[in-house]
Motif scaffolding. Sequence first.
Motif, PDB file in Angstrom:
ATOM      1  N   ARG A  40      -2.614 112.370  44.144  1.00 47.56           N
ATOM      2  CA  ARG A  40      -3.677 112.628  45.115  1.00 47.56           C
ATOM      3  C   ARG A  40      -4.517 111.374  45.353  1.00 47.56           C
ATOM      4  NH1 ARG A  40      -3.705 117.607  42.303  1.00 47.56           N
ATOM      5  NH2 ARG A  40      -5.396 116.945  40.916  1.00 47.56           N
ATOM      6  N   ILE A  41      -4.754 110.603  44.287  1.00 49.14           N
ATOM      7  CA  ILE A  41      -5.483 109.336  44.432  1.00 49.14           C
ATOM      8  C   ILE A  41      -4.672 108.346  45.269  1.00 49.14           C
ATOM      9  CG2 ILE A  41      -6.364 107.330  43.179  1.00 49.14           C
ATOM     10  CD1 ILE A  41      -7.044 109.207  40.870  1.00 49.14           C
ATOM     11  N   ALA A  42      -3.381 108.296  45.004  1.00 49.45           N
ATOM     12  CA  ALA A  42      -2.507 107.401  45.773  1.00 49.45           C
ATOM     13  C   ALA A  42      -2.514 107.779  47.246  1.00 49.45           C
ATOM     14  CB  ALA A  42      -1.077 107.456  45.216  1.00 49.45           C
ATOM     15  N   PHE A  43      -2.493 109.077  47.525  1.00 49.34           N
ATOM     16  CA  PHE A  43      -2.525 109.549  48.914  1.00 49.34           C
ATOM     17  C   PHE A  43      -3.806 109.092  49.615  1.00 49.34           C
ATOM     18  CE2 PHE A  43      -4.092 112.795  51.873  1.00 49.34           C
ATOM     19  CZ  PHE A  43      -3.050 112.832  52.777  1.00 49.34           C
ATOM     20  N   ARG A  44      -4.932 109.196  48.920  1.00 46.19           N
ATOM     21  CA  ARG A  44      -6.207 108.877  49.564  1.00 46.19           C
ATOM     22  C   ARG A  44      -6.417 107.372  49.747  1.00 46.19           C
ATOM     23  NH1 ARG A  44     -10.998 111.086  50.812  1.00 46.19           N
ATOM     24  NH2 ARG A  44     -10.313 113.129  50.089  1.00 46.19           N
ATOM     25  N   TYR A  45      -6.048 106.582  48.752  1.00 45.93           N
ATOM     26  CA  TYR A  45      -6.437 105.167  48.777  1.00 45.93           C
ATOM     27  C   TYR A  45      -5.280 104.188  49.013  1.00 45.93           C
ATOM     28  CZ  TYR A  45     -10.812 106.936  46.857  1.00 45.93           C
ATOM     29  OH  TYR A  45     -11.978 107.618  46.667  1.00 45.93           O
ATOM     30  N   TYR A  46      -4.040 104.608  48.796  1.00 42.25           N
ATOM     31  CA  TYR A  46      -2.925 103.651  48.868  1.00 42.25           C
ATOM     32  C   TYR A  46      -1.810 104.091  49.807  1.00 42.25           C
ATOM     33  CZ  TYR A  46      -5.250 101.635  44.831  1.00 42.25           C
ATOM     34  OH  TYR A  46      -6.175 101.067  44.000  1.00 42.25           O
ATOM     35  N   LEU A  47      -2.014 105.177  50.539  1.00 39.23           N
ATOM     36  CA  LEU A  47      -1.042 105.578  51.554  1.00 39.23           C
ATOM     37  C   LEU A  47      -1.173 104.652  52.755  1.00 39.23           C
ATOM     38  CD1 LEU A  47       1.078 107.764  52.356  1.00 39.23           C
ATOM     39  CD2 LEU A  47      -0.793 108.952  53.526  1.00 39.23           C
ATOM     40  N   ARG A  48      -0.045 104.099  53.201  1.00 42.14           N
ATOM     41  CA  ARG A  48      -0.062 103.145  54.308  1.00 42.14           C
ATOM     42  C   ARG A  48       0.610 103.668  55.574  1.00 42.14           C
ATOM     43  NH1 ARG A  48      -3.597 101.853  51.782  1.00 42.14           N
ATOM     44  NH2 ARG A  48      -3.917 100.000  50.510  1.00 42.14           N
ATOM     45  N   SER A  49       1.424 104.724  55.475  1.00 48.84           N
ATOM     46  CA  SER A  49       2.191 105.188  56.633  1.00 48.84           C
ATOM     47  C   SER A  49       2.216 106.713  56.678  1.00 48.84           C
ATOM     48  CB  SER A  49       3.624 104.649  56.561  1.00 48.84           C
ATOM     49  OG  SER A  49       4.416 105.146  57.623  1.00 48.84           O
ATOM     50  N   LEU A  50       1.994 107.266  57.879  1.00 49.57           N
ATOM     51  CA  LEU A  50       2.082 108.707  58.119  1.00 49.57           C
ATOM     52  C   LEU A  50       2.849 108.959  59.412  1.00 49.57           C
ATOM     53  CD1 LEU A  50      -1.364 110.435  57.336  1.00 49.57           C
ATOM     54  CD2 LEU A  50       0.879 111.007  56.384  1.00 49.57           C
ATOM     55  N   ILE A  75      -5.152 113.108  58.178  1.00 54.46           N
ATOM     56  CA  ILE A  75      -5.590 111.751  58.514  1.00 54.46           C
ATOM     57  C   ILE A  75      -6.946 111.446  57.886  1.00 54.46           C
ATOM     58  CG2 ILE A  75      -6.353 110.268  60.405  1.00 54.46           C
ATOM     59  CD1 ILE A  75      -4.168 111.380  62.122  1.00 54.46           C
ATOM     60  N   PHE A  76      -7.868 112.412  57.935  1.00 59.21           N
ATOM     61  CA  PHE A  76      -9.234 112.163  57.469  1.00 59.21           C
ATOM     62  C   PHE A  76      -9.339 112.086  55.949  1.00 59.21           C
ATOM     63  CE2 PHE A  76     -12.118 113.321  61.270  1.00 59.21           C
ATOM     64  CZ  PHE A  76     -11.268 112.618  62.122  1.00 59.21           C
ATOM     65  N   GLN A  77      -8.251 112.379  55.238  1.00 59.57           N
ATOM     66  CA  GLN A  77      -8.241 112.203  53.781  1.00 59.57           C
ATOM     67  C   GLN A  77      -7.703 110.841  53.364  1.00 59.57           C
ATOM     68  OE1 GLN A  77      -7.023 115.620  51.211  1.00 59.57           O
ATOM     69  NE2 GLN A  77      -6.644 116.646  53.159  1.00 59.57           N
ATOM     70  N   THR A  78      -7.235 110.046  54.319  1.00 57.57           N
ATOM     71  CA  THR A  78      -6.660 108.733  53.991  1.00 57.57           C
ATOM     72  C   THR A  78      -7.729 107.662  54.115  1.00 57.57           C
ATOM     73  OG1 THR A  78      -5.949 108.279  56.279  1.00 57.57           O
ATOM     74  CG2 THR A  78      -4.421 109.485  54.856  1.00 57.57           C
ATOM     75  N   ASN A  79      -7.431 106.524  53.490  1.00 55.14           N
ATOM     76  CA  ASN A  79      -8.339 105.379  53.544  1.00 55.14           C
ATOM     77  C   ASN A  79      -7.490 104.113  53.543  1.00 55.14           C
ATOM     78  OD1 ASN A  79     -10.366 103.536  53.375  1.00 55.14           O
ATOM     79  ND2 ASN A  79     -11.182 104.240  51.408  1.00 55.14           N
ATOM     80  N   GLY A  80      -7.325 103.504  54.717  1.00 61.77           N
ATOM     81  CA  GLY A  80      -6.539 102.271  54.798  1.00 61.77           C
ATOM     82  C   GLY A  80      -5.175 102.457  55.423  1.00 61.77           C
ATOM     83  N   LEU A  81      -5.002 103.485  56.263  1.00 60.02           N
ATOM     84  CA  LEU A  81      -3.716 103.725  56.909  1.00 60.02           C
ATOM     85  C   LEU A  81      -3.359 102.569  57.838  1.00 60.02           C
ATOM     86  CD1 LEU A  81      -1.874 106.228  56.617  1.00 60.02           C
ATOM     87  CD2 LEU A  81      -2.731 106.992  58.843  1.00 60.02           C
TER      88      LEU A  81
END
Length: 428
Positions: A40-50, A75-81
């Motif tokens: 879940r942390i990876a999804f929020r802070y280190y996800l780069r592609s959706l 989308i609104f849960q990501t940071n740095g897409l």
Amino acid sequence: MVDIDCSMDNLPVEVVGNILSRLEAANDVVRASSTCRKWRIAFRYYLRSLKFHFDDSPAYFKTENEIGNFITKTIFQTNGLQELSITMDDYEVLSPYRASTVTAWLFYVRETLKNLCIRVKTNADINLLDIYGRQKLEKLVVFYNTIMGVEPKYHLLPCLTSLSLNHLSISSVDLNLLLTACPKIETLSLFSVDIMALDDQVTLELSTSSLKAIYLDEMTLDKFILEADSLEELHLIYCYIGQFNFLGKGSLKHFEHKNYVLEYGVSNLDLGEVNLEIVDVSNSAWLKFYPMISRSSNLKVLRLRPHAYMDEVVYLELEAIAKSFPYLTKFSFICDESENRLHFIEEGSYQLQNLVVLEVGWTEIHDQFCPFLERFLEKCPNLKKLNIHGVVSNAETPEQYQLLADLTSAMIRLLRKYNHLDVHFKYE
């Protein structure tokens, strides 16, 4: 369902983010990220592609609101897409989507996004240039939105290198201004774009110093004037263009022209002084363009493809091809002895000394394929690779099945004489 082993406690969270970014569907990303806290942390802070492609999984969502809520929440849960792709035009939605909602998605990721593909029909146009002007966007693929009122200084896209416009409307003036706003653009793709005209004649005039490749697909133009000194690739696919003039400084290396319907093509083509290295044309266009292409003595790759609706028989003289293109290393063509197809004139003492890859095949099964191939292989002393393409799906009668069997036997006997070749078959 993505099966994740959460016992990998030592796996860095950045690596987890990279794994999630490689998943093809946003549904899988969300499910995978819910397995444990680290994911879940990876999804929020280190996800780069959706990538949201709802036509792939229609069972998950029943209404337009469900789709929008899922995209918004994700989308609104990501940071740095950095990469976002939304495709929902094929999904069974009763009405165009709300432009205000889509605009909110795009605004949220505008400061970090580098690649955007937006394929959503909305109830009003979205001004992507207002959203991403002076931002980090490098690649933009956009569908349906009308683009107008471009102001290069205000709508500057300083990092954009690739632009694809699809099923939308734009004027020739605004398209030129848009290219001016993209000083680093190298690739332009126009697919079924409506060039708005002031009169009955549809004219497109483009001038650019940075473009290296341009793709026109399903475009209808009365006149196209392209001035591009750095252009290396020109692709015209299923287009109708009355007059095409290319103005450049000899950088064009790759020319592709495909049209399998007689009503389409380029009536008058002027590429100026070019020295092409790759040519890929449908057979109907070959004779029309040959006088111009034959000046390209450095040609290395030549592909000729069948034309499904030709009225006339097209003859190609192989000796002339060998003499015009002495450095040819790859030759691809279809051999067909049936009526209204491509015919080869084989006479002459020519040799293709530099040819190392040969692709040859048929569109209709016939007993002359192997004899022709044997005669042609004798002209290629340094050949290393042979790719054979054949259409066998049209074998419907006992006679045609027997012809296919005889062809297979003849092919085996022929290739025993050339056992040094790397041979590959592809049947359809």
